[in-house]
Design an enzyme around this catalytic site. Structure first.
Site, PDB file in Angstrom:
ATOM      1  N   HIS A 144      -3.886   0.088  -4.648  1.00  0.00           N
ATOM      2  CA  HIS A 144      -3.164  -1.187  -5.386  1.00  0.00           C
ATOM      3  C   HIS A 144      -3.433  -0.941  -6.812  1.00  0.00           C
ATOM      4  O   HIS A 144      -4.723  -1.150  -7.112  1.00  0.00           O
ATOM      5  CB  HIS A 144      -3.783  -2.197  -4.511  1.00  0.00           C
ATOM      6  CG  HIS A 144      -3.108  -2.446  -3.316  1.00  0.00           C
ATOM      7  ND1 HIS A 144      -2.146  -3.370  -3.168  1.00  0.00           N
ATOM      8  CD2 HIS A 144      -3.326  -2.006  -2.174  1.00  0.00           C
ATOM      9  CE1 HIS A 144      -1.524  -3.485  -2.024  1.00  0.00           C
ATOM     10  NE2 HIS A 144      -2.349  -2.597  -1.232  1.00  0.00           N
TER      11      HIS A 144
ATOM     12  N   HIS B 271      -5.330  -9.701  -1.191  1.00  0.00           N
ATOM     13  CA  HIS B 271      -5.374  -9.958   0.366  1.00  0.00           C
ATOM     14  C   HIS B 271      -6.585 -10.796   0.671  1.00  0.00           C
ATOM     15  O   HIS B 271      -7.612 -11.067  -0.074  1.00  0.00           O
ATOM     16  CB  HIS B 271      -5.579  -8.513   1.056  1.00  0.00           C
ATOM     17  CG  HIS B 271      -4.483  -7.407   0.746  1.00  0.00           C
ATOM     18  ND1 HIS B 271      -4.779  -6.560  -0.542  1.00  0.00           N
ATOM     19  CD2 HIS B 271      -3.557  -6.960   1.440  1.00  0.00           C
ATOM     20  CE1 HIS B 271      -3.662  -5.674  -0.327  1.00  0.00           C
ATOM     21  NE2 HIS B 271      -3.032  -5.770   0.764  1.00  0.00           N
TER      22      HIS B 271
ATOM     23  N   SER C 118       0.986  -1.386  -0.018  1.00  0.00           N
ATOM     24  CA  SER C 118       0.123  -0.040  -0.088  1.00  0.00           C
ATOM     25  C   SER C 118       0.939   1.113  -0.072  1.00  0.00           C
ATOM     26  O   SER C 118       1.661   1.460   1.168  1.00  0.00           O
ATOM     27  CB  SER C 118      -0.651  -0.059   1.334  1.00  0.00           C
ATOM     28  OG  SER C 118      -1.829  -1.161   1.315  1.00  0.00           O
TER      29      SER C 118
ATOM     30  N   MET D  35      -1.629  -6.978   7.132  1.00  0.00           N
ATOM     31  CA  MET D  35      -2.320  -7.884   6.415  1.00  0.00           C
ATOM     32  C   MET D  35      -2.209  -8.755   5.350  1.00  0.00           C
ATOM     33  O   MET D  35      -3.064  -9.079   4.628  1.00  0.00           O
ATOM     34  CB  MET D  35      -3.889  -7.173   6.427  1.00  0.00           C
ATOM     35  CG  MET D  35      -4.349  -6.093   7.544  1.00  0.00           C
ATOM     36  SD  MET D  35      -5.779  -5.430   7.086  1.00  0.00           S
ATOM     37  CE  MET D  35      -5.933  -4.238   8.528  1.00  0.00           C
ATOM     38  N   SER D  36      -0.600  -8.647   5.321  1.00  0.00           N
ATOM     39  CA  SER D  36      -0.503  -9.302   4.068  1.00  0.00           C
ATOM     40  C   SER D  36       0.906 -10.034   4.169  1.00  0.00           C
ATOM     41  O   SER D  36       1.284 -10.349   5.306  1.00  0.00           O
ATOM     42  CB  SER D  36      -0.190  -8.419   2.761  1.00  0.00           C
ATOM     43  OG  SER D  36       1.010  -7.334   3.216  1.00  0.00           O
TER      44      SER D  36
ATOM     45  N   ALA E 284       2.687  -2.094   3.954  1.00  0.00           N
ATOM     46  CA  ALA E 284       2.629  -0.993   5.235  1.00  0.00           C
ATOM     47  C   ALA E 284       2.186  -1.855   6.132  1.00  0.00           C
ATOM     48  O   ALA E 284       1.600  -2.790   6.292  1.00  0.00           O
ATOM     49  CB  ALA E 284       1.431  -0.227   4.364  1.00  0.00           C
TER      50      ALA E 284
ATOM     51  N   HIS F  98      -6.637   4.417   6.619  1.00  0.00           N
ATOM     52  CA  HIS F  98      -6.124   4.011   5.381  1.00  0.00           C
ATOM     53  C   HIS F  98      -5.332   5.149   4.779  1.00  0.00           C
ATOM     54  O   HIS F  98      -4.424   4.997   4.242  1.00  0.00           O
ATOM     55  CB  HIS F  98      -6.956   3.236   4.542  1.00  0.00           C
ATOM     56  CG  HIS F  98      -6.411   2.767   3.374  1.00  0.00           C
ATOM     57  ND1 HIS F  98      -5.494   1.732   3.268  1.00  0.00           N
ATOM     58  CD2 HIS F  98      -6.667   2.773   1.954  1.00  0.00           C
ATOM     59  CE1 HIS F  98      -5.173   1.486   2.172  1.00  0.00           C
ATOM     60  NE2 HIS F  98      -5.989   2.086   1.595  1.00  0.00           N
TER      61      HIS F  98
ATOM     62  N   TYR G 136      -8.324 -10.608   3.113  1.00  0.00           N
ATOM     63  CA  TYR G 136      -9.508  -9.859   3.623  1.00  0.00           C
ATOM     64  C   TYR G 136     -10.403  -9.413   2.449  1.00  0.00           C
ATOM     65  O   TYR G 136     -11.628  -8.969   2.770  1.00  0.00           O
ATOM     66  CB  TYR G 136      -9.083  -8.411   4.714  1.00  0.00           C
ATOM     67  CG  TYR G 136      -8.506  -7.396   3.862  1.00  0.00           C
ATOM     68  CD1 TYR G 136      -9.114  -6.680   2.717  1.00  0.00           C
ATOM     69  CD2 TYR G 136      -6.987  -7.163   4.019  1.00  0.00           C
ATOM     70  CE1 TYR G 136      -8.387  -5.666   2.273  1.00  0.00           C
ATOM     71  CE2 TYR G 136      -6.541  -6.303   3.471  1.00  0.00           C
ATOM     72  CZ  TYR G 136      -6.910  -5.342   2.557  1.00  0.00           C
ATOM     73  OH  TYR G 136      -6.071  -4.313   1.923  1.00  0.00           O
ATOM     74  N   GLU G 137     -10.042  -9.421   1.432  1.00  0.00           N
ATOM     75  CA  GLU G 137     -10.718  -8.854   0.088  1.00  0.00           C
ATOM     76  C   GLU G 137     -11.767 -10.189  -0.232  1.00  0.00           C
ATOM     77  O   GLU G 137     -12.606  -9.791  -1.178  1.00  0.00           O
ATOM     78  CB  GLU G 137      -9.994  -8.608  -0.945  1.00  0.00           C
ATOM     79  CG  GLU G 137      -9.196  -7.544  -1.013  1.00  0.00           C
ATOM     80  CD  GLU G 137      -7.953  -7.367  -2.162  1.00  0.00           C
ATOM     81  OE1 GLU G 137      -8.596  -6.739  -3.125  1.00  0.00           O
ATOM     82  OE2 GLU G 137      -6.924  -7.750  -2.075  1.00  0.00           O
TER      83      GLU G 137
ATOM     84  N   ASN H 259       2.141   3.655  10.724  1.00  0.00           N
ATOM     85  CA  ASN H 259       1.487   4.443  11.801  1.00  0.00           C
ATOM     86  C   ASN H 259       1.846   3.554  13.022  1.00  0.00           C
ATOM     87  O   ASN H 259       2.601   2.488  12.978  1.00  0.00           O
ATOM     88  CB  ASN H 259       0.305   4.179  11.737  1.00  0.00           C
ATOM     89  CG  ASN H 259      -0.286   2.559  11.517  1.00  0.00           C
ATOM     90  OD1 ASN H 259      -0.129   2.100  10.217  1.00  0.00           O
ATOM     91  ND2 ASN H 259      -0.748   2.198  12.601  1.00  0.00           N
TER      92      ASN H 259
HETATM   93  N1  HPA Z   1      -2.644  -2.776  11.303  1.00  0.00           N
HETATM   94  C1  HPA Z   1      -2.697  -3.593  10.563  1.00  0.00           C
HETATM   95  N2  HPA Z   1      -2.301  -3.447   9.067  1.00  0.00           N
HETATM   96  C2  HPA Z   1      -1.539  -2.252   8.845  1.00  0.00           C
HETATM   97  C3  HPA Z   1      -1.583  -1.211   9.904  1.00  0.00           C
HETATM   98  C4  HPA Z   1      -1.850  -1.455  11.284  1.00  0.00           C
HETATM   99  O1  HPA Z   1      -1.845  -0.701  12.126  1.00  0.00           O
HETATM  100  N3  HPA Z   1      -0.776  -0.245   9.278  1.00  0.00           N
HETATM  101  C5  HPA Z   1      -0.840  -0.457   7.922  1.00  0.00           C
HETATM  102  N4  HPA Z   1      -1.211  -1.820   7.820  1.00  0.00           N
END
Ligand code: HPA
Length: 284
Positions: free
Chosen positions: A60, A82, A29, A223-224, A112, A259, A84-85, A247
């Site tokens: 993406h 992903h 991302s 998440m990947s 990310a 996001h 989650y998709e 973050n």
């Molecule tokens: N948690 C999960 N996935 C992420 C995060 C997070 O804080 N930041 C970027 N992808």
């Protein structure tokens, strides 16, 4: 998804270019810009590649770019799939099967991620030394194709030591040059090393969950990456992983996670990130 499906996809890709990359890169991302810099590039939208699904996430792009970087042929996934998709793990890891079939020997997986360490700040990078799979499913569940790899693959060293050493060296080189050029005030070792914990998403975590994952040994959450890393390792492809810290994880500050912020920080580090990739590719 069978090896035959992967062969079909690989044949289509090979029919579009004379280049035969030995290195593949998956851009996470906000990190997609690297693909735009390749030379002699052909760009293949995922919908044109047999058995590929579409990437539905903002940030993406959804295409495979084959080109050269400093003269080295590379295959770059601008956007990934992903869990989650709603895709199956087979669909998520399918590009790795295709890379394997194309003759790719090393993959650099980027993402990310949220930081669980006070000293690892948004904008920093983390070299993935190991992972914890908390997605609730192993991507290799189901019948095993012995032509790809063993039923019970070893995961002692998912992230290739030699690739880690090389990335670390190049990151240190960049950090030194930036201080000398006055771009950074202090010598900041911006490449951390740590354990990436993969969650299924799509929610970000609660503060209580982040405390739990920290206790379990996680340094970053995302998440990947883990499904792809497992698939690549299974088939004997060398793996490197780099997280862009976008973050602090939930509860570490009063901020909420969004996001847009993840994308924004990804874009902000993209210069340094692209430079790191350029240097690493030359040395693999
Ligand atoms: N948690 C999960 N996935 C992420 C995060 C997070 O804080 N930041 C970027 N992808």
């Amino acid at each position: 998804m069978t090896l035959e499906n992967a062969a079909e996809a690989a044949d289509l890709i090979h029919s579009k270019t004379e280049l035969r990359p030995r290195i593949a890169i998956v851009l996470g991302s906000g990190l997609g810009a690297f693909a735009d810099e390749l030379e002699d590039a052909v760009s293949i939208p995922y919908e044109r590649i047999p058995h590929f699904v579409r990437s539905t996430v903002e940030g993406h792009a959804g295409r495979l770019v084959i080109g050269t970087c400093g003269g080295v042929p590379v295959a770059v996934q601008q956007g990934r799939f992903h869990f989650y998709e709603g895709y199956s793990m087979e669909q998520v890891m399918f590009p790795m099967r295709v890379f394997g079939r194309m003759g790719v020997e090393a993959v650099i997986l980027t993402n990310a991620a949220g930081s669980l360490k006070a000293g690892m700040r948004p904008g920093d990078l983390m070299l993935i030394a190991d992972h914890i799979n908390m997605m609730g499913v192993n991507p290799l569940r189901g019948p095993n194709d012995e032509r790809l790899g063993p039923r019970f693959p070893d995961m002692t060293q998912v992230y290739d030591r030699e690739l880690q050493r090389l990335i670390d060296e190049e990151a240190n080189g960049i950090a030194k040059e930036r201080v000398e050029a006055g771009k950074d005030k202090t010598f900041k070792d911006f490449l951390h090393r740590g354990v990436y914990c993969a969650l299924s998403g799509p929610t970000y975590e609660t503060p209580a969950e982040i405390r739990l994952y920290r206790t379990l040994g996680a340094d970053a959450v995302g998440m990947s990456t883990v499904p792809e890393a497992i698939a690549a390792r299974h088939q004997g492809t060398r793996v490197a992983g780099i997280s862009c810290i976008t973050n602090f994880a939930a509860g570490m500050t009063d901020d909420i996670i969004h996001h847009d912020e993840v994308m924004e920080v990804g874009a902000r580090v993209s210069e340094v990130f692209k430079e790191l990739l350029r240097r690493v590719i030359k040395r693999i």
